[in-house]
Motif scaffolding. Sequence first.
Motif, PDB file in Angstrom:
ATOM      1  N   ASN A 191       0.793  -1.249   0.000  1.00  8.30           N
ATOM      2  CA  ASN A 191       0.000   0.000   0.000  1.00  8.30           C
ATOM      3  C   ASN A 191       0.815   1.283   0.000  1.00  8.30           C
ATOM      4  O   ASN A 191       0.272   2.364   0.252  1.00  8.30           O
ATOM      5  CB  ASN A 191      -0.979   0.021   1.194  1.00  8.30           C
ATOM      6  N   ILE A 192       2.118   1.238  -0.321  1.00 12.01           N
ATOM      7  CA  ILE A 192       2.921   2.470  -0.247  1.00 12.01           C
ATOM      8  C   ILE A 192       2.461   3.521  -1.265  1.00 12.01           C
ATOM      9  O   ILE A 192       2.658   4.720  -1.060  1.00 12.01           O
ATOM     10  CB  ILE A 192       4.432   2.205  -0.450  1.00 12.01           C
ATOM     11  N   PHE A 193       1.828   3.105  -2.347  1.00 13.69           N
ATOM     12  CA  PHE A 193       1.396   4.088  -3.351  1.00 13.69           C
ATOM     13  C   PHE A 193      -0.125   4.228  -3.400  1.00 13.69           C
ATOM     14  O   PHE A 193      -0.687   4.812  -4.324  1.00 13.69           O
ATOM     15  CB  PHE A 193       1.877   3.658  -4.744  1.00 13.69           C
ATOM     16  N   GLU A 194      -0.795   3.713  -2.378  1.00 16.27           N
ATOM     17  CA  GLU A 194      -2.264   3.704  -2.423  1.00 16.27           C
ATOM     18  C   GLU A 194      -2.811   5.109  -2.664  1.00 16.27           C
ATOM     19  O   GLU A 194      -2.375   6.066  -2.025  1.00 16.27           O
ATOM     20  CB  GLU A 194      -2.845   3.136  -1.133  1.00 16.27           C
ATOM     21  N   GLY A 195      -3.701   5.249  -3.645  1.00 17.95           N
ATOM     22  CA  GLY A 195      -4.345   6.542  -3.919  1.00 17.95           C
ATOM     23  C   GLY A 195      -3.495   7.495  -4.727  1.00 17.95           C
ATOM     24  O   GLY A 195      -3.934   8.600  -5.072  1.00 17.95           O
TER      25      GLY A 195
ATOM     26  N   ASN B  53      -2.592  -1.331  -3.322  1.00 23.41           N
ATOM     27  CA  ASN B  53      -3.697  -1.962  -2.570  1.00 23.41           C
ATOM     28  C   ASN B  53      -4.847  -2.427  -3.461  1.00 23.41           C
ATOM     29  O   ASN B  53      -6.030  -2.212  -3.180  1.00 23.41           O
ATOM     30  CB  ASN B  53      -4.244  -1.030  -1.482  1.00 23.41           C
ATOM     31  N   VAL B  54      -4.494  -3.050  -4.572  1.00 19.52           N
ATOM     32  CA  VAL B  54      -5.513  -3.747  -5.380  1.00 19.52           C
ATOM     33  C   VAL B  54      -5.006  -5.162  -5.651  1.00 19.52           C
ATOM     34  O   VAL B  54      -3.795  -5.391  -5.708  1.00 19.52           O
ATOM     35  CB  VAL B  54      -5.792  -3.042  -6.726  1.00 19.52           C
ATOM     36  N   ARG B  55      -5.936  -6.074  -5.797  1.00 17.90           N
ATOM     37  CA  ARG B  55      -5.537  -7.465  -6.020  1.00 17.90           C
ATOM     38  C   ARG B  55      -6.604  -8.161  -6.856  1.00 17.90           C
ATOM     39  O   ARG B  55      -7.800  -7.970  -6.584  1.00 17.90           O
ATOM     40  CB  ARG B  55      -5.383  -8.161  -4.671  1.00 17.90           C
TER      41      ARG B  55
END
Length: 654
Positions: free
Chosen positions: A249-253, A570-572
């Motif tokens: 999630n380091i680049f989430e959004g 944060n996508v899978r």
Amino acid sequence: MKKVLDVFKNSFKVIRKSKLIILFIITSLVNSFMLRGLTSGNIFSIKAFFVDLVLLFLLSYISVFLKPKQRFTYFLIWEIIFTLTCVINSIYYTYYSSYVSISLLATSVFVKDVGDAVVENVFQIKDLLYLIPFAMFIIIYIRMRKSNVVSISKEDKKEYTFVTLFLEIIVVVSALLMLNKTDWSRFVKLWNRVAVADSYGIYTYQLNDIVVSLKPGFNNIFGHDKALREVREYYENRDDTISKNRYTNIFEGMNVIAIHAESLQTFTLGLKVNDIEITPTLNKLSREGLFFNNFYAQVGVGTSSDSEFTYSTSLMPSNNGTVFVNYYNNEYSSIQKLLVDKGYYTFSMHGNVGDFWNRQTMHKNLGYKKFYSKSSYEIDETFGLGLSDKSFLRQSVPKIKEISEEYNPFYGLLITLTNHTPWPDSDKYSSLNFTKTVNVDGEEVTRNYIEGTTMGYYLKAVNYMDSAFGEFISALDNEGLLDNTVIVIYGDHDARIAKKYYDILYNYDPYTDSIIPMEDEKYIQVDSYQYELNRKVPFIIWTKNRKFNQTINTPMGMIDVLPTLGNMLNVRSKYQLGTDVMSVKNNDNTVVFKDGSYITNKIYYNSKTGEIYPISNDVISEDYISKHSDYASQIIDVSNNIITYNLLKEMETE
Ligand code: GP9
Ligand code: MN
């Protein structure tokens, strides 16, 4: 017993008479041999020889029932079909190191320009050799006709039927005895086209390809249930634990701008020619970012489009045609759709015509909200296949700016074009000079080195593309578009530059104007394995405000991008077949190629030859090889079943 012997004796008389048939068989066999010799090199494949005989005897047998005139036309048609099969496959093999598939016909409509460019630069004299046996067939037939030895009398027909059936049975049984289980599964699955042609001969291969290419039409009748069961079982039985890591999630959004770098290979990064850095921009980005330097494309005949598909869906490409052209209507889970579900606006940009590779339709299906193709750009500068990368990227910045003002976050893909084979205009946009001037016996001599060679053109095009990236990155920065954006750059596939040019690039000695001897310690080996391993393409993840300075050399394939980048965003996808390489222990990930070959951090397994090439010094057990071969066939099968039978649509509604 005497009766049988009589028939036998007579039959050889009959054979001697049926010169046209013998002519047809010999000329067709010669072409099949020659093609194997000039392509895969497996000229003396006894299996292929016998299977060829099975087919040729069968076709000859049918001819008995035709009238003499019809019989010549009949054989002439087969001669034309077989000769064309050899010529087309000979040209195709030079570029794709594989044999052609009928399912590509549909594709050829969408890639005509590339086809022309390829033929123009790949067609060689050797591709015409197959016309010689054909010409011989014609010449000898004309001679034979004069001496009227083409007709087979009524009474001969019985003898002849006996002879051909007898011979047919011999060759069929021999062929059946020679072909093993692997040969059969390869024949049915047709991923490893070279191995199939080497075992069954080019004619039977091509006939089988026609059947397999037509099969999708009846597939939903045959094989659907078995495919669905197998795919369900695969997903139900696989370990689906989501392993978190320090990149989760380091680049989430954040916004994402992905660059599909046409034919960009990793060996160009860090490369200097005459002390000139070929890719200064990419060197900087790969130094500062996350640089995956052991990364491979997993393309089939769909080249760019297969890379877009494997990148977006984490599924292997289709082995029967291409997804973008043959299966563009089927259901896929993609990074674009997953990001849309998280509120992203998704778009794609490319300076070429929109329906190239059927992108106009397939990009919608992948989840892009808008596709900016050629008609969205001013075609003010063209190199090679179309709009120059610098103009394309320059004109894209204001479009991205506009998007960023309306949508947040956004995910955009930019597909470059200029670095596409055969790099015809590289001298127009590059001032690099790859000649070498040295002093030999007090005299200044200038050597061409790679100047004017395919390698020279390619490196100039790569250098141009690199500087286009530099200009693009700073233009984005000037517009404040980098602050909350992740830049992702991936090479879509290798450039298929012939091995000999790597030998010149690495081992040329300007003083002697020759290649240094292999014994020389400075000599860099470029054998067929090195060539395969060298087909790496770069994968770089870079952000302006956060420096990672990290190189990841875990073997990684294009299908591992969705799991790896997805983890950071944060996508899978529950159907992803790839691996998040940032969670892999001891760097041991397996990269599978569409023909069943694969690479791990220990070996390269060549499915064509069944040979392994050691990468590490580890002792490799049979079990290790078969375990990884099974894994390779499993993800190829699961992917092809999902694609061919459109299974996700069903599995999603279950
Ligand atoms: C064409 C470009 C090239 O628009 O993407 O495709 P390729 O020949 O590499 O598949
Ligand atoms: Mn491409």
